[in-house]
Motif scaffolding. Structure first.
Motif, PDB file in Angstrom:
ATOM      1  N   CYS A   1       1.553   0.425  11.300  1.00 39.48           N
ATOM      2  CA  CYS A   1       0.865   1.198  10.256  1.00 39.48           C
ATOM      3  C   CYS A   1      -0.394   0.469   9.794  1.00 39.48           C
ATOM      4  O   CYS A   1      -0.393  -0.727   9.534  1.00 39.48           O
ATOM      5  N   VAL A   2      -1.479   1.218   9.695  1.00 36.60           N
ATOM      6  CA  VAL A   2      -2.750   0.612   9.273  1.00 36.60           C
ATOM      7  C   VAL A   2      -3.072   0.972   7.825  1.00 36.60           C
ATOM      8  O   VAL A   2      -4.139   0.650   7.327  1.00 36.60           O
ATOM      9  N   TYR A   3      -2.177   1.695   7.192  1.00 28.68           N
ATOM     10  CA  TYR A   3      -2.311   2.061   5.773  1.00 28.68           C
ATOM     11  C   TYR A   3      -3.499   2.974   5.498  1.00 28.68           C
ATOM     12  O   TYR A   3      -4.076   2.930   4.423  1.00 28.68           O
ATOM     13  N   CYS A   4      -3.808   3.810   6.479  1.00 27.12           N
ATOM     14  CA  CYS A   4      -4.901   4.746   6.240  1.00 27.12           C
ATOM     15  C   CYS A   4      -4.524   5.772   5.187  1.00 27.12           C
ATOM     16  O   CYS A   4      -5.384   6.406   4.588  1.00 27.12           O
ATOM     17  N   GLY A   5      -3.224   5.964   4.994  1.00 27.18           N
ATOM     18  CA  GLY A   5      -2.791   6.879   3.948  1.00 27.18           C
ATOM     19  C   GLY A   5      -2.948   8.345   4.293  1.00 27.18           C
ATOM     20  O   GLY A   5      -2.720   9.217   3.457  1.00 27.18           O
ATOM     21  N   GLN A   6      -3.292   8.648   5.516  1.00 28.45           N
ATOM     22  CA  GLN A   6      -3.450  10.057   5.878  1.00 28.45           C
ATOM     23  C   GLN A   6      -2.115  10.791   5.853  1.00 28.45           C
ATOM     24  O   GLN A   6      -2.057  11.986   5.578  1.00 28.45           O
TER      25      GLN A   6
ATOM     26  N   ALA B   1       2.886   5.033  14.202  1.00 24.43           N
ATOM     27  CA  ALA B   1       3.781   4.217  13.385  1.00 24.43           C
ATOM     28  C   ALA B   1       5.068   4.952  13.064  1.00 24.43           C
ATOM     29  O   ALA B   1       6.053   4.336  12.687  1.00 24.43           O
ATOM     30  N   LEU B   2       5.080   6.261  13.189  1.00 16.11           N
ATOM     31  CA  LEU B   2       6.215   7.041  12.700  1.00 16.11           C
ATOM     32  C   LEU B   2       6.871   7.834  13.817  1.00 16.11           C
ATOM     33  O   LEU B   2       6.234   8.246  14.775  1.00 16.11           O
ATOM     34  N   THR B   3       8.145   8.065  13.646  1.00 13.78           N
ATOM     35  CA  THR B   3       8.872   8.932  14.568  1.00 13.78           C
ATOM     36  C   THR B   3      10.034   9.546  13.818  1.00 13.78           C
ATOM     37  O   THR B   3      10.482   8.995  12.812  1.00 13.78           O
TER      38      THR B   3
ATOM     39  N   ALA C   1       0.795  -1.222   0.000  1.00 13.32           N
ATOM     40  CA  ALA C   1       0.000   0.000   0.000  1.00 13.32           C
ATOM     41  C   ALA C   1       0.830   1.275   0.000  1.00 13.32           C
ATOM     42  O   ALA C   1       0.746   2.094  -0.908  1.00 13.32           O
ATOM     43  N   LEU C   2       1.646   1.413   1.045  1.00 14.55           N
ATOM     44  CA  LEU C   2       2.361   2.664   1.246  1.00 14.55           C
ATOM     45  C   LEU C   2       3.741   2.569   0.624  1.00 14.55           C
ATOM     46  O   LEU C   2       4.418   1.557   0.764  1.00 14.55           O
ATOM     47  N   TYR C   3       4.162   3.628  -0.032  1.00 10.71           N
ATOM     48  CA  TYR C   3       5.478   3.644  -0.648  1.00 10.71           C
ATOM     49  C   TYR C   3       6.277   4.760  -0.015  1.00 10.71           C
ATOM     50  O   TYR C   3       5.875   5.918  -0.052  1.00 10.71           O
TER      51      TYR C   3
ATOM     52  N   LEU D   1      11.090  -1.537   8.299  1.00  7.82           N
ATOM     53  CA  LEU D   1      10.168  -1.432   7.178  1.00  7.82           C
ATOM     54  C   LEU D   1       8.768  -1.149   7.709  1.00  7.82           C
ATOM     55  O   LEU D   1       8.421  -1.530   8.825  1.00  7.82           O
ATOM     56  N   ILE D   2       7.970  -0.549   6.855  1.00  9.01           N
ATOM     57  CA  ILE D   2       6.636  -0.162   7.301  1.00  9.01           C
ATOM     58  C   ILE D   2       5.781  -1.391   7.633  1.00  9.01           C
ATOM     59  O   ILE D   2       4.955  -1.347   8.534  1.00  9.01           O
ATOM     60  N   VAL D   3       6.023  -2.514   6.972  1.00  8.58           N
ATOM     61  CA  VAL D   3       5.219  -3.698   7.321  1.00  8.58           C
ATOM     62  C   VAL D   3       5.483  -4.180   8.725  1.00  8.58           C
ATOM     63  O   VAL D   3       4.654  -4.880   9.297  1.00  8.58           O
TER      64      VAL D   3
HETATM   65  S1  SF4 Z   1      -0.711   5.174   6.566  1.00  5.86           S
HETATM   66 FE1  SF4 Z   1      -1.766   5.901   8.389  1.00  5.86          FE
HETATM   67  S2  SF4 Z   1      -1.033   4.511   9.952  1.00  5.86           S
HETATM   68 FE2  SF4 Z   1       0.359   4.256   8.260  1.00  5.86          FE
HETATM   69  S3  SF4 Z   1       2.012   5.657   8.685  1.00  5.86           S
HETATM   70 FE3  SF4 Z   1       0.552   6.763   7.435  1.00  5.86          FE
HETATM   71  S4  SF4 Z   1      -0.763   7.820   8.894  1.00  5.86           S
HETATM   72 FE4  SF4 Z   1       0.332   6.237  10.019  1.00  5.86          FE
END
Ligand code: SF4
Ligand SMILES: Cc1cc2nc3c(=O)[nH]c(=O)nc-3n(C[C@H](O)[C@H](O)[C@H](O)COP(=O)(O)O)c2cc1C
Ligand code: SF4
Ligand code: SF4
Ligand code: SF4
Ligand code: SF4
Ligand code: SF4
Ligand code: SF4
Ligand code: SF4
Ligand code: FES
Ligand code: FES
Ligand code: FES
Lengths: 179, 626, 584
Positions: free
Chosen positions: C194-199, C169-171, C143-145, C188-190
């Motif tokens: 991270c819930v992959y909300c993509g916000q 998930a981030l710092t 999902a996230l790149y 790694l993000i996996v």
């Molecule tokens: S996708 Fe959502 S949960 Fe994952 S790092 Fe971004 S804001 Fe955080």
């Protein structure tokens, strides 16, 4: 309240038991925003127990403080004092404070690096020695200063590194070659 | 042990009792028959085994059954670290230097038992070659005035009764029983005391702000992070006289209305942490910290918080973040901590030395304090004098003392016969002061006028064997390592400055890069978020200003005049002088010197890493550096 | 009110305002990179790290960051002096000196705030030999790149993830030049929560955080003569896609979107809204069951994969609470590959289902091992709204110049209930419309549950079902979800049904939607358009969707029955299966 999955089976490891008891004694309230005030103390404690702060320890602490692992990891990565990899049994720290620097500390550092074949921040492959730099231990009068574990070597001269290392090799039962 | 002191009256009684403990040291008219051996327990002396020395004294006292007549104690740094380990014997006030653990026997047998001074351990003044036994005669101490360090080297910091015996906590008692917070703040303002953490901001006014802003809680923080590399004054005070800092904090707390204090202290100072904790525990037991202090209803307690090796945490907002369990990243000011600090509550952050001055001001009065120093900078300042100076140590002088007096009279001039080149004050935020300003009086304004800073009190002397470009690079390297990484000008800008400087020391600088360096050094202070970045270019700016010729030599002639920048020099063996003793070849870490015994040796320039070992090894002057 | 002067003009602003806010009140533009204020969703990033907003304040020694400096009475500010402009330019030069010059191939190009500012400020390439940070690209999730080398440390993502979403998930990691925003331990993000909300993606000013692109996969499928390629489009896409083609925010482009997709060569163009209606039938059945037995309440909605990831990670003991129904995306996929395949006589293995989603988490969901039926993936590739715009443009389709067309049948039929899935509160409202009628056997006259609408993070209502009154809530944003869950866990509050959407405001604000600089306004417009479609629809209750009813009659049998379960439910979120999968 967050009930994150416990990241590791802690019961069997005496280190975790000690850490757990320590955190218990701090009486952390997981919804009190001021609980984090005790985080850095706890990291100090954990490092004194384990010698370093591997991911399981971080997650354990994160869990107990009800903060994210990312937060704990970010904090650890900020402070030089904390390490996530084990240090050498014998920790050689070369002071790189100004007083020591102008008295040739960088050459002393080079000496130790050459003698052990590692760079500052590294550990010898056998895990016996690590080299670090630090900034002023307050004994500037003895500049340049080298700390081996807690022992202070003052006015260290070029060429002395090998001799200092030998003192500790003896401790490892190593035969020191006569020259 | 000690019981709680309930009120001012009991504290006065306690003072009378405890006075006797220290009178042999503190009272010039002492006429009893006790003797007192005081050994320096400062960092320098401890490294040279002074603790063992005390043990040896104690053993001897026991062996001779003199426990009631002779006492050996340990105190904080005496200041004259250069000559450590130091021992002072009272009441006759004999000062011994460079005392080794095994010297305990001689001192005990000759001096204590037989009243004969041990001549070989007496200080000999190098210029006049006179021996001196009274420290106050020594040029090192003569010009000094010890206010913040008043008890360092006088009392045993681990025994609260000794602090009480020199009048400790009387000022606190006076303030909380006889003054309103406003009156006390007024006194602080009149004293003219400015923050010793670097900027010199009026402590009284800071407290006034702390009082003015409302909050359901307020805090006092003692900044004992002392990150300036090569400075150790705060450490000395914490180790030598922690109670005066605690007393200062309590007075500050009363003035602003705080009930909780923190001492944020470097983890690298375990001894200071330990003594501080002992002091806090003792003060709590006596009821001088905690609830209802001296029956006045004033509550105040202090906790210790350890730093973890980040210079930027000396910056007050970063320090607050660190206490809050975060990465120690500074936050924007305003709001200042006095308005919104720890947990968003009004918070006063003061430096160790600042706080150590506070009790004296209330003891001797603000007018007394204000007459010391200069027009705009009042009182004294402690400096950690180090580098290429003869007398490394801790020095406290009235503001307005000149650099020349500090470095040459007190410091005894440049070591090893070197020539003075510059003094660096203020650490990584300060600047390099060249010879032409040696007669500048030391105060906040004068120093910043010549492009340096008082800073927290590091004073590093540099000689003609120091390369100023390399020194600037050294400080930049420090800043780059210690930058918190939050804001662009500091995170990337100082890195670029360092790269340019490194290039210059490698002979890769051009006039264009020099101009770029200058331009970065001007923009970064203008836009960096916190004091670290704002002052980071100072060492560069000041060296560019005063040592441009050295920069030019590196850039235009690819030459390092001081012979420091390795890439710009090389080592050669003079065939006419080399006798082929092989000593250099054996000392070369990369084995790049060839030649058979008794034959001229040659350096393989390709392989040479310019460590300089050969130069040191050769006793025949055959190796030269160009 | 505080009065000050900016560039010679006087302005009065409320106490506590920043210089930036005061300048905006005067319509003066001060550039910003790190600052971001999204009032509607309670997001504020004010770390003052980029230092491009600096201004001159009379009497102040150094320049002040406008975004973080409070105004004071009588303050005199200059926003465009030489000193200010040169300092801004220098800081931009410093930023790009630590940035890869790969705009041509960057997913953020033309929408990148850094790129735009570099252009505006005419910055030059300085320090060409200076060190640049170098980190591995993180392609670990579907999902996230993450391309950390493009990170400018504005920390917007961190604020979003940690403070608004409370995922943590981030710092910021490390210090000084090597500082980087990353998951714990620079993992790694996996390996993070991270819930992959993509916000984070939707606030990142650069290309450091984007969604995984599946455009090429989709082209390959379209070009493959052996494949039948079927596309489905989520409700929230049709009210946002127009923005990418120059339409005003909220423009409803359903018909043009359908014909555009057809022009690209898709064999059938379906509506995920059909799946939404289907979801309501299944979920509604489950709601009624649980209400009847009074067990396992509250029931939580399950159509948002971001939210499902969240509960799985942070509240594992509540995993029984969400409904077991698959999301509309997955249901639509499953029905295409079974019912529709059967109908067309296609081998499910030859069908490629592409979904167009406002979402990044859907990419992840589509890739999960339990999201398949009879051995074939329910959905093969999930594209975001942004990717759809790109693929249309690449395929020479400009929405502005094409005719409107209708979805294909049978999975093109939908109701207004399915449409409002795209905004927070919509799923719950849709469910209530059906549940009410099924339970009370009465016709619901007023179908508008207005109390559940609006961008605010949480709404609640009490609904009278005749025999019993139920307490329901709709929550969007994971920080808000956390609050309500904590109350449920502690017993402080009792609910019967709760809808949760990971993105503040729901899918209209999904991490795959077109980037916007004016989010508060844009979201409002997108939301209003969804309700407009619903209002104008003749059918507004999911159980009235004739094609859905036909599907049950001809194929599935009973709602909640055996076949429905096989295709449309996931039996419990087996965390161990998922984490094994993640590590592969
Ligand atoms: S996708 Fe959502 S949960 Fe994952 S790092 Fe971004 S804001 Fe955080
Ligand atoms: C980078 C940086 C490091 C600092 N380090 C220290 C320090 O080690 N000790 C200290 O007292 N103040 C330090 N300061 C100053 C503090 O921010 C603060 O001004 C001081 O503690 C206030 O106390 P004072 O008013 O008593 O001086 C530092 C400031 C900066 C910008
Ligand atoms: S100036 Fe440096 S230390 Fe200060 S906030 Fe900026 S990056 Fe951090
Ligand atoms: S400078 Fe060092 S490396 Fe070079 S020749 Fe001399 S000893 Fe060898
Ligand atoms: S040490 Fe000096 S004299 Fe001896 S071999 Fe080397 S250069 Fe020649
Ligand atoms: S992030 Fe922006 S500036 Fe960087 S490469 Fe991508 S488009 Fe260009
Ligand atoms: S903008 Fe410039 S660099 Fe980019 S593609 Fe066009 S010509 Fe090339
Ligand atoms: S990843 Fe994006 S949002 Fe996050 S700090 Fe970097 S540039 Fe900012
Ligand atoms: S709210 Fe919608 S867009 Fe956001 S994660 Fe959930 S399903 Fe995706
Ligand atoms: S600089 Fe090394 S001990 Fe002070
Ligand atoms: S340490 Fe002993 S005099 Fe300084
Ligand atoms: S926008 Fe103000 S500092 Fe970045």
């Amino acid at each position: 309240m967050t009930e994150q999955k416990s990241p590791c089976c802690t019961e069997s490891n005496p280190g975790f038991i000690e850490l757990d008891a320590y955190i218990d004694s701090l009486k952390i309230d997981p919804i009190d925003p001021e609980r984090k005030e005790k985080l850095i103390m706890t990291l100090h404690k954990a490092q004194s127990i384990f010698g370093y702060l591997p991911a399981e320890v971080q997650k354990f602490i994160a869990n107990r403080f009800a903060v994210s692992h990312a937060h704990v990891s970010g904090v650890i990565s900020f402070y030089n004092y904390f390490t996530t990899t084990p240090k050498g049994k014998t920790k050689i720290s070369i002071c790189m404070g100004t007083a020591c620097y102008v008295n040739g500390a960088n050459k002393i550092l080079q000496d130790f690096e050459n003698a052990l074949g590692i760079k500052a921040g590294q550990v010898t492959p056998d895990g016996r020695f690590s080299i670090e730099t630090l900034r002023c231990v307050g004994a500037c009068v003895l500049a340049p200063v080298v700390l081996v574990n807690d022992h202070v070597y003052g006015k260290v001269k070029q060429g002395q590194a090998e001799k200092i290392i030998e003192e500790y090799l003896v401790e490892y039962g190593e035969k020191v070659e006569e020259q | 042990m000690s019981t709680r002191i309930e009120n001012f009256e009991q504290l006065r009684q306690k003072y009378e009792e405890c006075k006797r403990l220290v009178e042999v040291r503190a009272d010039p008219d002492y006429d009893g028959d006790k003797k007192f051996i005081l050994v320096c327990g400062g960092p320098g002396c401890v490294s040279l085994k002074s603790l063992q020395l005390v043990e040896n004294f104690e053993k001897l006292i026991k062996e001779h059954g003199l426990e009631n007549k002779v006492q050996a104690s340990i105190s904080g740094c005496f200041g004259f670290c250069e000559k450590g380990p130091l021992v002072n014997i009272f009441p006759e006030n004999i000062f011994y230097v460079q005392v080794k653990p095994e010297d305990a026997k001689d001192i005990f047998e000759q001096h204590i038992l037989n009243n004969k001074v041990v001549d070989r351990l007496v200080y000999i003044e190098p210029v006049s070659q006179k021996s001196m036994t009274d420290s106050l005669e020594m040029p090192f101490y003569k010009r000094q005035m010890r206010i913040a360090l008043r008890n360092c080297g006088l009392i045993d910091p681990e025994i609260v009764e000794e602090y009480l015996g020199v009048g400790g906590y009387q000022s606190l008692a006076k303030v909380i029983t006889q003054m309103t917070p406003e009156e006390a703040i007024e006194i602080m303002k009149r004293s003219g005391l400015g923050g010793r953490g670097g900027a010199g901001f009026s402590t009284g006014r800071k407290w006034e702000f702390g009082r003015m802003y409302k909050g359901d809680r307020k805090y006092v923080i003692c900044n004992a992070d002392e990150g300036d590399p090569g400075a150790f004054m705060d450490r000395a005070i914490m180790e030598g006289d922690a109670h005066s800092v605690i007393e200062g904090m309590a007075i500050a707390a009363y003035c602003i209305g705080a009930d909780q204090g923190y001492v944020y202290i470097r983890a690298e100072y375990p001894q200071a942490v330990k003594r501080l904790q002992i002091a806090i525990d003792a003060a709590r037991k006596l009821g001088l910290l905690g609830k209802n202090i001296l029956g006045t209803g004033f509550n105040f307690d202090v906790d210790v918080r350890l730093g973890a090796g980040a210079f930027v945490c000396g910056e007050e907002t970063a320090l607050i973040q660190s206490i809050q369990g975060n990465r120690g990243e500074p936050t924007t000011k305003p709001p200042f901590p006095a308005e919104r600090g720890l947990w968003q509550k009004p918070t006063v952050v003061n430096n160790v030395e600042t706080l150590a001055n506070v009790p004296v001001i209330f003891e001797k009065g603000p007018e007394w304090f204000a007459q010391i120093g200069t027009e705009n900078s009042k009182g004294t300042k402690v400096f950690a004098l180090a580098g290429k100076v003869n007398n490394v140590g801790l020095v406290e002088v009235p503001m307005g003392t000149t650099l020349r007096q500090l470095i040459f009279e007190i410091g005894g001039g440049v070591r090893d016969g070197g020539k003075f080149k510059a003094a660096q004050s203020g650490g990584p935020s300060g600047g390099c002061i060249p010879e032409q300003f040696l007669d500048t009086p030391i105060d906040y304004q004068s120093l910043s006028k010549i492009g340096s800073m008082m800073g927290s009190g590091g004073m590093i002397v540099m000689s003609d064997s120091d390369c100023m470009v390399n020194i600037a690079r050294f400080y930049l390297e420090f800043v780059v390592e210690e930058s918190c990484g939050r804001c662009v000008p500091c995170r990337i800008g100082t890195k670029r400055m360092l790269e340019i400087l490194t290039d210059i020391t490698k002979g890769k600088g051009t006039l264009d890069t020099l101009a770029e360096l200058q331009s970065l050094a001007e923009t970064i202070p203008d836009t960096a978020l916190c004091g670290l970045g704002q002052t980071a270019p100072n060492p560069v700016l000041s060296t560019l200003r005063y040592f441009m010729d050295e920069y030019k030599a590196h850039v235009e002639e690819k030459r390092c005049p001081a012979g420091v920048c390795t890439d710009l020099l090389h080592y050669e063996i003079l065939p006419e002088k080399c006798i082929g003793c092989t000593s250099c070849a054996r000392g070369c870490p990369v084995n790049c010197i060839s030649g058979s015994p008794k034959q001229t040796h040659v350096i393989d320039q390709e392989k040479c890493i310019k460590c300089g070992n050969c130069l040191q090894k050769c006793r025949f002057g055959a190796v030269i550096r160009k | 009110m505080i009065t000050l002067t900016i560039d010679g003009k006087e302005v009065s602003v409320p106490e506590g305002s920043t210089i930036l806010e005061a300048a905006r009140a005067l319509n003066l533009k001060i550039p910003t990179l790190c600052y971001l204020d999204l009032e509607k969703i309670h997001y504020k990033n004010q770390v003052a790290s980029c230092r491009v907003c600096v201004v001159e304040v009379e009497g102040r020694r150094n320049l002040a960051p406008a975004c973080a400096t409070p105004v004071t009475p009588g303050m005199k500010v200059t926003t465009n002096s030489k000193r200010v402009l040169l300092a801004r330019r220098k800081n931009l030069e410093l930023i790009i000196s630590n940035h890869p010059f790969t705009c041509l191939t960057c997913a953020k190009s033309t929408e990148c705030e850094l790129q735009a500012m570099a252009w505006e400020y005419d910055v030059q390439v300085k320090y060409p030999n200076g060190e640049r940070m170098h980190h591995k690209k993180d392609l670990s999730s579907a999902a996230l790149y993450r391309d950390p080398d493009k990170c400018i440390m504005c920390r917007r993502c961190e604020t979003m993830c940690n403070e608004v979403q409370t995922v943590g998930a981030l710092t910021a990691f490390g210090r000084g030049f090597s500082t980087i925003v990353a998951p714990a331990e620079k993992n790694l993000i996996v390996d993070s929560p991270c819930v992959y909300c993509g916000q984070c993606v939707s606030v990142c000013p650069t290309g450091a955080l984007t969604g995984h692109s599946y455009i090429n996969h989709v082209w390959n499928a379209l070009f493959d003569p052996t494949k039948k390629v079927v596309v489905q489009v989520a409700p929230a896409v049709r009210v946002a896609l127009g923005e990418e083609f120059g339409y005003p925010a909220g423009e409803i482009v359903t018909g043009k979107m359908v014909s555009g997709l057809r022009k690209l060569g898709f064999d059938a163009v379906f509506d995920t809204t059909f799946g939404a209606d289907l979801t309501i039938i299944e979920e509604g059945t489950e709601i009624i069951q649980r209400l009847t037995t009074n067990e396992n309440l509250p029931i939580l909605t399950s159509c948002c994969p971001g939210w499902i990831n969240f509960i799985r990670y942070y509240y594992p003991s509540l995993e029984y609470m969400p409904s077991t129904t698959k999301s509309p995306q997955q249901m639509t996929g499953a029905i295409i590959k079974s019912y529709y395949a059967e109908k067309m006589g296609w081998d499910p293995k030859d069908i490629v289902v592409v979904s167009i989603m406002p979402c990044i988490a859907k990419k992840y969901e589509a890739s999960l091992p339990n999201q398949e039926s009879y051995g074939v993936r329910d959905v093969d590739y999930s594209l975001t709204t942004r990717e759809l715009a790109k693929i249309l443009k690449e395929g020479s389709v400009d929405l502005r110049y094409i005719e409107e067309e209708d979805f294909d049948s049978p999975l093109g039929e939908s109701t207004g209930a399915g449409i409002i899935f795209g905004a927070t509160g919509g799923v719950l409202e849709a469910a209530l419309r059906s549940v009410y009628e099924l339970v009370t056997k009465k016709t619901l006259e007023n179908v508008d549950f207005v109390a559940l609408r609006g961008l605010e993070g949480a709404h609640e209502a009490i609904v009278d079902l005749g025999d019993r009154k139920i307490r329901v809530a709709a929550v969007s944003g994971l920080g808000n979800a956390r609050q309500i869950l904590d109350k449920v866990v502690s017993g402080e509050e009792k609910f019967d049904v709760i809808e949760i959407m990971a993105c503040p405001g729901g899918c209209i604000n999904g991490g795959g939607q077109p980037y916007t600089k004016d989010r508060d306004v844009v979201l409002q417009k997108r939301m209003e358009s969804l309700y407009q479609i619903d209002r104008e629809d003749t059918l507004r209750k999911s159980h009235q969707n004739p094609e859905v009813l036909a599907l049950y009659k001809n194929f599935l049998g009973e709602p909640g029955g055996h076949k429905a379960h096989e295709l449309l439910h996931v039996e419990n979120f087996d965390a161990s299966v998922m984490s094994e999968w993640e590590h592969n």
